[in-house]
Design a protein around this motif. Structure first.
Motif, mmCIF file in Angstrom:
data_model
loop_
_atom_site.group_PDB
_atom_site.id
_atom_site.type_symbol
_atom_site.label_atom_id
_atom_site.label_comp_id
_atom_site.label_asym_id
_atom_site.label_seq_id
_atom_site.Cartn_x
_atom_site.Cartn_y
_atom_site.Cartn_z
ATOM 1 N N ALA A 54 41.477 40.495 40.127
ATOM 2 C CA ALA A 54 40.045 40.353 39.897
ATOM 3 C C ALA A 54 39.644 38.918 39.577
ATOM 4 O O ALA A 54 38.478 38.538 39.759
ATOM 5 C CB ALA A 54 39.599 41.280 38.771
ATOM 6 N N GLN A 55 40.600 38.103 39.119
ATOM 7 C CA GLN A 55 40.291 36.713 38.763
ATOM 8 C C GLN A 55 40.378 35.761 39.943
ATOM 9 O O GLN A 55 39.905 34.630 39.856
ATOM 10 C CB GLN A 55 41.252 36.248 37.666
ATOM 11 C CG GLN A 55 41.056 36.941 36.330
ATOM 12 C CD GLN A 55 42.128 36.543 35.328
ATOM 13 O OE1 GLN A 55 43.332 36.598 35.622
ATOM 14 N NE2 GLN A 55 41.708 36.126 34.147
ATOM 15 N N SER A 56 40.974 36.173 41.029
ATOM 16 C CA SER A 56 41.131 35.307 42.198
ATOM 17 C C SER A 56 39.791 35.086 42.869
ATOM 18 O O SER A 56 38.820 35.814 42.633
ATOM 19 C CB SER A 56 42.102 35.943 43.193
ATOM 20 O OG SER A 56 41.501 37.086 43.794
ATOM 21 N N TRP A 57 39.729 34.090 43.758
ATOM 22 C CA TRP A 57 38.462 33.845 44.450
ATOM 23 C C TRP A 57 38.070 35.041 45.301
ATOM 24 O O TRP A 57 36.865 35.321 45.454
ATOM 25 C CB TRP A 57 38.510 32.563 45.270
ATOM 26 C CG TRP A 57 39.292 32.610 46.554
ATOM 27 C CD1 TRP A 57 40.583 32.242 46.764
ATOM 28 C CD2 TRP A 57 38.799 33.053 47.839
ATOM 29 N NE1 TRP A 57 40.942 32.430 48.079
ATOM 30 C CE2 TRP A 57 39.865 32.907 48.756
ATOM 31 C CE3 TRP A 57 37.574 33.534 48.282
ATOM 32 C CZ2 TRP A 57 39.728 33.254 50.109
ATOM 33 C CZ3 TRP A 57 37.439 33.876 49.626
ATOM 34 C CH2 TRP A 57 38.503 33.738 50.519
ATOM 35 N N VAL A 58 39.056 35.771 45.820
ATOM 36 C CA VAL A 58 38.739 36.975 46.599
ATOM 37 C C VAL A 58 38.195 38.064 45.685
ATOM 38 O O VAL A 58 37.257 38.785 46.052
ATOM 39 C CB VAL A 58 39.975 37.461 47.373
ATOM 40 C CG1 VAL A 58 39.657 38.737 48.143
ATOM 41 C CG2 VAL A 58 40.464 36.377 48.337
ATOM 42 N N GLY A 59 38.769 38.197 44.492
ATOM 43 C CA GLY A 59 38.234 39.152 43.534
ATOM 44 C C GLY A 59 36.815 38.804 43.123
ATOM 45 O O GLY A 59 35.946 39.677 43.003
ATOM 46 N N LEU A 60 36.550 37.516 42.924
ATOM 47 C CA LEU A 60 35.192 37.076 42.592
ATOM 48 C C LEU A 60 34.244 37.296 43.766
ATOM 49 O O LEU A 60 33.064 37.625 43.574
ATOM 50 C CB LEU A 60 35.208 35.598 42.202
ATOM 51 C CG LEU A 60 36.028 35.235 40.962
ATOM 52 C CD1 LEU A 60 35.965 33.725 40.711
ATOM 53 C CD2 LEU A 60 35.564 35.998 39.740
ATOM 54 N N LEU A 61 34.755 37.138 44.986
ATOM 55 C CA LEU A 61 33.949 37.426 46.172
ATOM 56 C C LEU A 61 33.544 38.894 46.202
ATOM 57 O O LEU A 61 32.385 39.237 46.486
ATOM 58 C CB LEU A 61 34.753 37.075 47.429
ATOM 59 C CG LEU A 61 34.180 37.553 48.762
ATOM 60 C CD1 LEU A 61 32.836 36.906 49.049
ATOM 61 C CD2 LEU A 61 35.171 37.275 49.898
ATOM 62 N N GLU A 62 34.484 39.762 45.908
ATOM 63 C CA GLU A 62 34.173 41.196 45.884
ATOM 64 C C GLU A 62 33.092 41.499 44.857
ATOM 65 O O GLU A 62 32.163 42.280 45.127
ATOM 66 C CB GLU A 62 35.439 41.982 45.577
ATOM 67 C CG GLU A 62 35.257 43.480 45.646
ATOM 68 C CD GLU A 62 36.565 44.233 45.518
ATOM 69 O OE1 GLU A 62 36.586 45.428 45.837
ATOM 70 O OE2 GLU A 62 37.564 43.616 45.087
ATOM 71 N N GLN A 63 33.174 40.862 43.700
ATOM 72 C CA GLN A 63 32.158 41.080 42.674
ATOM 73 C C GLN A 63 30.793 40.567 43.119
ATOM 74 O O GLN A 63 29.760 41.190 42.880
ATOM 75 C CB GLN A 63 32.597 40.396 41.382
ATOM 76 C CG GLN A 63 33.863 40.973 40.769
ATOM 77 C CD GLN A 63 34.449 40.101 39.686
ATOM 78 O OE1 GLN A 63 33.717 39.473 38.912
ATOM 79 N NE2 GLN A 63 35.772 40.027 39.601
ATOM 80 N N ARG A 64 30.782 39.425 43.810
ATOM 81 C CA ARG A 64 29.511 38.876 44.302
ATOM 82 C C ARG A 64 28.899 39.786 45.354
ATOM 83 O O ARG A 64 27.678 40.020 45.361
ATOM 84 C CB ARG A 64 29.721 37.474 44.871
ATOM 85 C CG ARG A 64 28.440 36.849 45.408
ATOM 86 C CD ARG A 64 28.627 35.409 45.834
ATOM 87 N NE ARG A 64 28.820 34.543 44.676
ATOM 88 C CZ ARG A 64 28.860 33.202 44.754
ATOM 89 N NH1 ARG A 64 28.741 32.592 45.934
ATOM 90 N NH2 ARG A 64 29.031 32.479 43.673
ATOM 91 N N LEU A 65 29.724 40.315 46.233
ATOM 92 C CA LEU A 65 29.215 41.219 47.256
ATOM 93 C C LEU A 65 28.671 42.501 46.639
ATOM 94 O O LEU A 65 27.666 43.049 47.121
ATOM 95 C CB LEU A 65 30.309 41.534 48.266
ATOM 96 C CG LEU A 65 30.706 40.389 49.202
ATOM 97 C CD1 LEU A 65 31.906 40.788 50.056
ATOM 98 C CD2 LEU A 65 29.534 39.971 50.085
ATOM 99 N N GLN A 66 29.307 42.981 45.596
ATOM 100 C CA GLN A 66 28.806 44.180 44.925
ATOM 101 C C GLN A 66 27.398 43.958 44.386
ATOM 102 O O GLN A 66 26.572 44.868 44.393
ATOM 103 C CB GLN A 66 29.750 44.592 43.796
ATOM 104 C CG GLN A 66 31.068 45.181 44.287
ATOM 105 C CD GLN A 66 32.068 45.414 43.168
ATOM 106 O OE1 GLN A 66 31.847 44.996 42.019
ATOM 107 N NE2 GLN A 66 33.180 46.056 43.480
#
Length: 219
Positions: A54-66
């Protein structure tokens, strides 16, 4: 286009019926959904080495998309230590299984560190782009850069690989994943290779503008 890449494209065309059959089988078996899928194919830089997913840039991307585009979901197919050969060996199964609308290919760093011949990396990435496009996905190609210890010719050729592929397959290119953090040692973990947790948001802010046009195109 170089001769080696031309030969690969011809071979890929011959293999398309096999991919098409597998795609049709998966589509028939899958229930229709409302969410579109973004598939990330990367290495440890995208897998979140040394931190939670969840801390990776991909995890942050998922949170932004949500928050901003809840009709999208992220599938992170990144693996620490992954090479372009590994990505090429997995891509057909991944795109058939996930049926992505967008595929982000962020591989090559481990190839460069090992001095893989440039033509080999180019063929592997070409296979990944071609397979993604064949299932109708838009592709964002994310490049890397190498330090000059392998020689200036290799360093320049490594970077040129991504430009050639982007031009050949007509896909957008983000030239260097670590562009906003590369020059400051504080952004890296003790190994001086992997970005810190604190640097992940900067990486996402760098990738996001390149992704936005692809998201809008699939609405």
């Amino acid at each position: 286009m170089q001769a080696g890449l031309l030969r690969w494209v011809a071979a890929c065309l011959l293999a398309l019926p096999v991919l098409a059959q597998a795609q049709a089988t998966a589509a028939a078996a899958a229930a229709p959904g409302t969410q579109k899928t973004m598939l990330i194919m990367g290495d440890s830089l995208s897998a979140g080495y040394g931190m939670s997913a969840a801390q990776s840039w991909v995890g942050l991307l998922e949170q932004r998309l949500q928050r901003e585009a809840p009709d999208w979901r992220v599938v992170n197919g990144s693996i620490s230590g992954e090479t372009t050969a590994g990505g090429a060996s997995r891509i057909v199964q991944a795109v058939v299984r996930e049926r992505p609308a967008v595929v982000v290919i962020a591989l090559g760093a481990n190839d460069g560190l090992r001095g893989l011949p440039l033509a080999d990396a180019r063929r592997n990435l070409a296979r990944m782009i071609g397979a993604s496009q064949h299932v109708g996905a838009q592709v964002l190609l994310v490049g890397m850069r190498m330090p000059p210890n392998l020689g200036t010719d290799y360093t320049a050729g490594f970077e040129a690989n991504y430009r050639l592929l982007a031009e050949t397959f007509d896909v957008p290119l983000l030239p260097f994943l670590l562009e906003p953090i590369a020059t400051d040692r504080v952004n890296f973990q003790d190994d001086n290779l992997h970005p810190t947790v604190e640097a992940q948001a900067k990486i996402l802010d760098h990738v996001w503008p390149a992704l936005q046009p692809l998201l809008r195109a699939r609405r």
